[in-house]
Design a protein around this motif. Structure first.
Motif, PDB file in Angstrom:
ATOM      1  N   ASP A   1     107.029  -0.175 -48.275  1.00 43.09           N
ATOM      2  CA  ASP A   1     108.034  -1.262 -48.262  1.00 43.09           C
ATOM      3  C   ASP A   1     108.937  -1.460 -47.247  1.00 43.09           C
ATOM      4  OD1 ASP A   1     107.311  -1.710 -51.004  1.00 43.09           O
ATOM      5  OD2 ASP A   1     108.659  -0.025 -51.764  1.00 43.09           O
ATOM      6  N   SER A   2     108.368  -1.391 -45.876  1.00 43.16           N
ATOM      7  CA  SER A   2     109.101  -1.830 -44.625  1.00 43.16           C
ATOM      8  C   SER A   2     110.498  -1.194 -44.390  1.00 43.16           C
ATOM      9  CB  SER A   2     109.290  -3.377 -44.594  1.00 43.16           C
ATOM     10  OG  SER A   2     108.048  -4.017 -44.653  1.00 43.16           O
ATOM     11  N   PRO A   3     110.331   0.093 -44.494  1.00 44.01           N
ATOM     12  CA  PRO A   3     111.789   0.934 -44.339  1.00 44.01           C
ATOM     13  C   PRO A   3     112.373   0.521 -42.948  1.00 44.01           C
ATOM     14  CG  PRO A   3     109.823   2.549 -44.055  1.00 44.01           C
ATOM     15  CD  PRO A   3     109.370   1.199 -44.588  1.00 44.01           C
ATOM     16  N   ASP A   4     113.725   0.645 -43.020  1.00 42.67           N
ATOM     17  CA  ASP A   4     114.302   0.038 -41.805  1.00 42.67           C
ATOM     18  C   ASP A   4     114.284   1.058 -40.617  1.00 42.67           C
ATOM     19  OD1 ASP A   4     115.394  -2.086 -42.934  1.00 42.67           O
ATOM     20  OD2 ASP A   4     117.113  -1.115 -43.875  1.00 42.67           O
ATOM     21  N   GLY A   5     114.034   2.295 -41.056  1.00 45.07           N
ATOM     22  CA  GLY A   5     114.022   3.431 -40.024  1.00 45.07           C
ATOM     23  C   GLY A   5     112.952   3.710 -39.018  1.00 45.07           C
ATOM     24  N   ILE A   6     111.888   2.506 -39.528  1.00 47.97           N
ATOM     25  CA  ILE A   6     110.422   2.458 -38.622  1.00 47.97           C
ATOM     26  C   ILE A   6     110.497   0.993 -38.049  1.00 47.97           C
ATOM     27  CG2 ILE A   6     108.118   2.433 -38.661  1.00 47.97           C
ATOM     28  CD1 ILE A   6     108.762   5.068 -39.463  1.00 47.97           C
ATOM     29  N   HIS A   7     110.435   1.206 -36.465  1.00 43.72           N
ATOM     30  CA  HIS A   7     110.204   0.037 -35.754  1.00 43.72           C
ATOM     31  C   HIS A   7     109.077  -0.327 -35.280  1.00 43.72           C
ATOM     32  CE1 HIS A   7     111.384  -3.354 -33.213  1.00 43.72           C
ATOM     33  NE2 HIS A   7     110.743  -2.742 -32.430  1.00 43.72           N
ATOM     34  N   LEU A   8     108.286  -1.225 -35.670  1.00 42.91           N
ATOM     35  CA  LEU A   8     106.982  -1.574 -35.085  1.00 42.91           C
ATOM     36  C   LEU A   8     107.084  -2.312 -34.043  1.00 42.91           C
ATOM     37  CD1 LEU A   8     104.875  -2.340 -38.448  1.00 42.91           C
ATOM     38  CD2 LEU A   8     105.224  -0.302 -37.317  1.00 42.91           C
ATOM     39  N   THR A   9     106.597  -1.960 -32.999  1.00 41.43           N
ATOM     40  CA  THR A   9     106.756  -2.852 -31.732  1.00 41.43           C
ATOM     41  C   THR A   9     105.828  -3.776 -31.462  1.00 41.43           C
ATOM     42  OG1 THR A   9     106.574  -2.327 -28.868  1.00 41.43           O
ATOM     43  CG2 THR A   9     104.953  -1.152 -30.130  1.00 41.43           C
TER      44      THR A   9
ATOM     45  N   ASP B   1     101.870   9.900 -32.744  1.00 40.10           N
ATOM     46  CA  ASP B   1     103.025   9.912 -31.603  1.00 40.10           C
ATOM     47  C   ASP B   1     104.101   8.922 -31.998  1.00 40.10           C
ATOM     48  OD1 ASP B   1     101.681  12.261 -30.605  1.00 40.10           O
ATOM     49  OD2 ASP B   1     100.999  11.140 -28.963  1.00 40.10           O
ATOM     50  N   PHE B   2     105.238   9.225 -31.783  1.00 40.57           N
ATOM     51  CA  PHE B   2     106.473   8.529 -31.929  1.00 40.57           C
ATOM     52  C   PHE B   2     107.621   8.663 -31.002  1.00 40.57           C
ATOM     53  CE2 PHE B   2     104.911   9.429 -36.461  1.00 40.57           C
ATOM     54  CZ  PHE B   2     105.011   8.431 -37.289  1.00 40.57           C
ATOM     55  N   LEU B   3     108.282   7.788 -30.635  1.00 41.49           N
ATOM     56  CA  LEU B   3     109.396   7.903 -30.001  1.00 41.49           C
ATOM     57  C   LEU B   3     110.663   7.517 -30.885  1.00 41.49           C
ATOM     58  CD1 LEU B   3     110.962   4.786 -28.865  1.00 41.49           C
ATOM     59  CD2 LEU B   3     109.208   5.157 -27.029  1.00 41.49           C
ATOM     60  N   VAL B   4     111.787   8.027 -30.606  1.00 34.48           N
ATOM     61  CA  VAL B   4     113.188   7.764 -31.138  1.00 34.48           C
ATOM     62  C   VAL B   4     114.068   6.747 -30.345  1.00 34.48           C
ATOM     63  CG1 VAL B   4     115.261   8.439 -32.352  1.00 34.48           C
ATOM     64  CG2 VAL B   4     112.959   9.876 -32.152  1.00 34.48           C
ATOM     65  N   ARG B   5     114.277   5.314 -30.763  1.00 38.72           N
ATOM     66  CA  ARG B   5     115.083   4.347 -30.242  1.00 38.72           C
ATOM     67  C   ARG B   5     116.498   4.743 -29.988  1.00 38.72           C
ATOM     68  NH1 ARG B   5     114.174  -1.250 -32.585  1.00 38.72           N
ATOM     69  NH2 ARG B   5     114.423  -2.034 -30.157  1.00 38.72           N
ATOM     70  N   PRO B   6     117.406   4.463 -29.379  1.00 37.41           N
ATOM     71  CA  PRO B   6     118.911   4.612 -29.321  1.00 37.41           C
ATOM     72  C   PRO B   6     119.354   4.416 -30.688  1.00 37.41           C
ATOM     73  CG  PRO B   6     118.078   3.430 -27.094  1.00 37.41           C
ATOM     74  CD  PRO B   6     116.833   3.598 -28.030  1.00 37.41           C
ATOM     75  N   THR B   7     118.754   3.396 -31.477  1.00 39.60           N
ATOM     76  CA  THR B   7     119.234   3.253 -32.684  1.00 39.60           C
ATOM     77  C   THR B   7     119.024   4.280 -33.717  1.00 39.60           C
ATOM     78  OG1 THR B   7     117.224   1.832 -33.189  1.00 39.60           O
ATOM     79  CG2 THR B   7     119.261   0.560 -32.232  1.00 39.60           C
ATOM     80  N   GLY B   8     117.995   4.908 -33.383  1.00 40.49           N
ATOM     81  CA  GLY B   8     117.760   6.159 -34.405  1.00 40.49           C
ATOM     82  C   GLY B   8     116.417   5.773 -34.971  1.00 40.49           C
ATOM     83  N   GLU B   9     115.859   4.485 -34.778  1.00 41.35           N
ATOM     84  CA  GLU B   9     114.651   4.333 -35.470  1.00 41.35           C
ATOM     85  C   GLU B   9     113.540   4.988 -34.786  1.00 41.35           C
ATOM     86  OE1 GLU B   9     114.993  -0.274 -36.445  1.00 41.35           O
ATOM     87  OE2 GLU B   9     115.466   0.086 -34.504  1.00 41.35           O
ATOM     88  N   LEU B  10     112.490   4.990 -35.674  1.00 40.17           N
ATOM     89  CA  LEU B  10     111.053   5.729 -35.200  1.00 40.17           C
ATOM     90  C   LEU B  10     110.312   4.833 -34.695  1.00 40.17           C
ATOM     91  CD1 LEU B  10     110.808   8.526 -37.909  1.00 40.17           C
ATOM     92  CD2 LEU B  10     110.848   9.011 -35.446  1.00 40.17           C
ATOM     93  N   VAL B  11     109.350   4.961 -33.694  1.00 42.48           N
ATOM     94  CA  VAL B  11     108.559   3.660 -33.207  1.00 42.48           C
ATOM     95  C   VAL B  11     107.225   4.626 -33.201  1.00 42.48           C
ATOM     96  CG1 VAL B  11     107.867   2.103 -31.305  1.00 42.48           C
ATOM     97  CG2 VAL B  11     110.380   2.477 -31.719  1.00 42.48           C
ATOM     98  N   PRO B  12     106.324   4.035 -34.046  1.00 42.30           N
ATOM     99  CA  PRO B  12     104.860   4.827 -34.075  1.00 42.30           C
ATOM    100  C   PRO B  12     104.308   4.081 -32.901  1.00 42.30           C
ATOM    101  CG  PRO B  12     104.943   3.298 -35.790  1.00 42.30           C
ATOM    102  CD  PRO B  12     106.526   3.246 -35.149  1.00 42.30           C
ATOM    103  N   LEU B  13     103.638   4.983 -31.774  1.00 39.95           N
ATOM    104  CA  LEU B  13     103.206   4.631 -30.654  1.00 39.95           C
ATOM    105  C   LEU B  13     101.277   4.736 -30.577  1.00 39.95           C
ATOM    106  CD1 LEU B  13     105.401   6.406 -28.325  1.00 39.95           C
ATOM    107  CD2 LEU B  13     105.388   4.027 -28.841  1.00 39.95           C
ATOM    108  N   GLU B  14     100.896   5.780 -31.031  1.00 40.62           N
ATOM    109  CA  GLU B  14      99.351   5.753 -31.093  1.00 40.62           C
ATOM    110  C   GLU B  14      98.875   6.967 -32.263  1.00 40.62           C
ATOM    111  OE1 GLU B  14      98.884   6.603 -27.076  1.00 40.62           O
ATOM    112  OE2 GLU B  14      98.870   8.647 -27.263  1.00 40.62           O
ATOM    113  N   ILE B  15      97.590   6.693 -32.318  1.00 41.54           N
ATOM    114  CA  ILE B  15      97.146   7.647 -33.022  1.00 41.54           C
ATOM    115  C   ILE B  15      96.064   8.388 -32.288  1.00 41.54           C
ATOM    116  CG2 ILE B  15      95.506   7.832 -35.049  1.00 41.54           C
ATOM    117  CD1 ILE B  15      96.381   5.230 -36.144  1.00 41.54           C
TER     118      ILE B  15
END
Length: 490
Positions: A207-215, A371-385
């Motif tokens: 359900d598109s959680p706010d804590g995940i940011h898709l780049t 692998d993820f990184l954490v943005r300054p906003t606290g959101e998680l960004v998934p990068l690769e599998i």
């Protein structure tokens, strides 16, 4: 034998009671593979642990893009051969383990003493490719032992699902030798071109959680499209990441700031230099991804590891906060409930499982991490599998073993490569290692992992260190590194 007291393991005064090895002729090469014994007898005699095969070179070689020159291929293979020495850590219960040829006995004895591997039976495999399933299939004696172990209940666990692994395992039970439903799926899961769609489907399933940011990213399938995309990024003042669909060891990923893509001429010059330095970028398609700025807070790179069993069921294996050296994994600390905020850890875990469910739907089976990184906003960004075992596998395996032995929770921290000031053959290097951790008061807590590089041109050693929590782990690791560097400098 207590893991808390290293002297009970046979370790004395920085040395170790050595045992002999059996030698049996290798029917393929005429070389002599070495079969490890610990404390004078096969570890786990009469019982069966998992069969681990460190087929790192075999797996990654098949993933390399066409046109990679021999020197780059050799460089990747050399690093992969070192990583193949992590095969004992493919699961917490190693039995018969195939590793590259090196004099590993004192290191294995220390691993057994600390982790309680009472079924561990290492076998070194000669040759520049190290252990692999093509070679295993051609060795009837060793293959018979592997199949006997599987018949007795062992799992067959590779680093990654290579084509030779699939061929070798085709008549083995799927529960014991897990493989995907189609030969193309490991490459599909590993490809950075596949991850955006998988991430989007998982994000939608949650359900598109706010804590995940898709780049944002674009798959460029032609040279004009790639050049135009980079020129547009430069005109907008955007930093982007150029990613080859497959990469390993830092190859295949480059961060491009706007001044490198400010004009068409700048883009062409940048691509020419990049392709000269890193041939992974020579082919198409390639991915142009919006660069994501990391938080300045510590441990802003994180990873979740999962397995998908033969029935398509997804299991979370663990969460790790990673240390990075540029684009390369340098180590990490397992989640202790503090180093990663609990809500963030729970969201990361749920997202990894959701991606695993998408992979399971298309038929992928086996280990993977995200692998993820954490943005300054606290959101998680998934990068690769990564559709294979990775650098986070060993610390998670060590953590499982130590939890069982100590009867309480344990946090572990890893350092993939500790640069050593001097080169030493394996046994003298082990003596120095043992003396250093003993004098530092860390002998019961430091597990050697990447142990075959002490005599390399750039000598190095990898470790996992056990602690009570992340803060204690960071302190102990720093103390361990200082002790080792001092000892190897003397």
């Amino acid at each position: 034998m207590s893991a808390e007291n290293p002297h009970e393991s046979g370790i004395r005064d920085g040395g170790v009671h050595m045992s002999g090895v059996h030698k049996g002729k290798d029917v393929r090469t005429g070389a002599h593979p070495r079969e490890g014994k610990v404390n004078g007898a096969h570890v786990g005699a009469g019982r069966v642990g998992d069969v681990h095969v460190g087929n790192v070179v075999e797996f990654h070689d098949a993933m390399l893009p066409e046109g990679v020159p021999d020197d780059v291929r050799a460089d990747v293979a050399a690093g992969d051969l070192g990583y193949a020495c992590l095969a004992p850590f493919h699961s917490p219960d190693p039995g018969l383990v195939l590793v590259p040829e090196f004099d590993g006995e004192p290191w294995w004895e220390r691993q057994v003493a600390l982790l309680g591997w009472d079924r561990f039976e290492p076998v070194t495999v000669p040759g520049p490719l190290g252990p692999g399933f093509a070679a295993l299939g051609a060795d009837p004696v060793l293959s018979a032992r592997v199949r006997a172990a599987v018949d007795a209940g062992a799992r067959l666990i590779p680093w990654g699902e290579s084509a030779p692994y699939r061929e070798y395992a085709r008549d083995l039970p799927e529960a014991a030798a897990v493989r995907s439903t189609d030969a193309a799926l490991p490459a599909f899961a590993e490809s950075k071109a596949s991850s955006p769609e998988l991430f989007a489907k998982a994000h939608n399933a949650l359900d598109s959680p706010d804590g995940i940011h898709l780049t944002g990213e674009r798959l460029c399938e032609s040279e004009p499209d790639l050049v135009a995309t980079l020129v547009d990024a430069g005109a907008r003042g955007r930093t982007v990441v150029l990613k080859a669909p497959f990469g390993v060891g830092g190859y295949g990923t480059a961060v491009l700031s706007p001044h490198r893509t400010s004009t068409r001429r700048a883009v062409l010059e940048t691509l020419a230099r990049l392709r000269e330095d890193d041939t992974f970028h020579n082919g198409l398609p390639t991915i142009v991804q919006d660069y994501q700025w990391r938080s300045d807070l510590p441990w802003s790179d994180v990873s979740g590891d999962c397995t998908i069993d033969h029935l398509g069921r997804v299991r979370l294996e663990g969460v790790t906060a990673m240390a990075m050296n540029g684009t390369q994994f340098a180590g990490g600390v397992t989640d202790d409930g503090v180093v990663i905020a609990p809500a963030r850890s729970a969201l990361l875990s749920a997202f990894c499982v959701a991606v695993g469910e998408q992979l399971a739907l298309v038929g992928y089976r086996g280990w993977f991490d995200i692998d993820f990184l954490v943005r300054p906003t606290g959101e998680l960004v998934p990068l690769e599998i990564n559709a294979r075992r990775t650098g986070t596998t060993a610390p998670l395996s060590v953590q499982t073993c130590l939890r069982a032995r100590r009867g309480r929770d344990v946090t572990v921290i890893s350092r993939d490569v500790i640069a050593l000031p001097s080169r030493h053959a394996s046994r003298p290097a082990f003596a120095r290692f043992a003396r250093a951790v003993e004098l530092a008061g860390l002998a019961a807590d430091v597990v050697p992992t990447l142990v075959a590089g002490t005599d390399a041109a750039l000598p190095h050693l990898g470790v996992v260190v056990a602690a009570d929590d992340a803060a204690d782990a960071v302190r102990k690791l720093a103390h361990c590194v200082d002790a080792l560097v001092t000892e190897f400098r003397s």
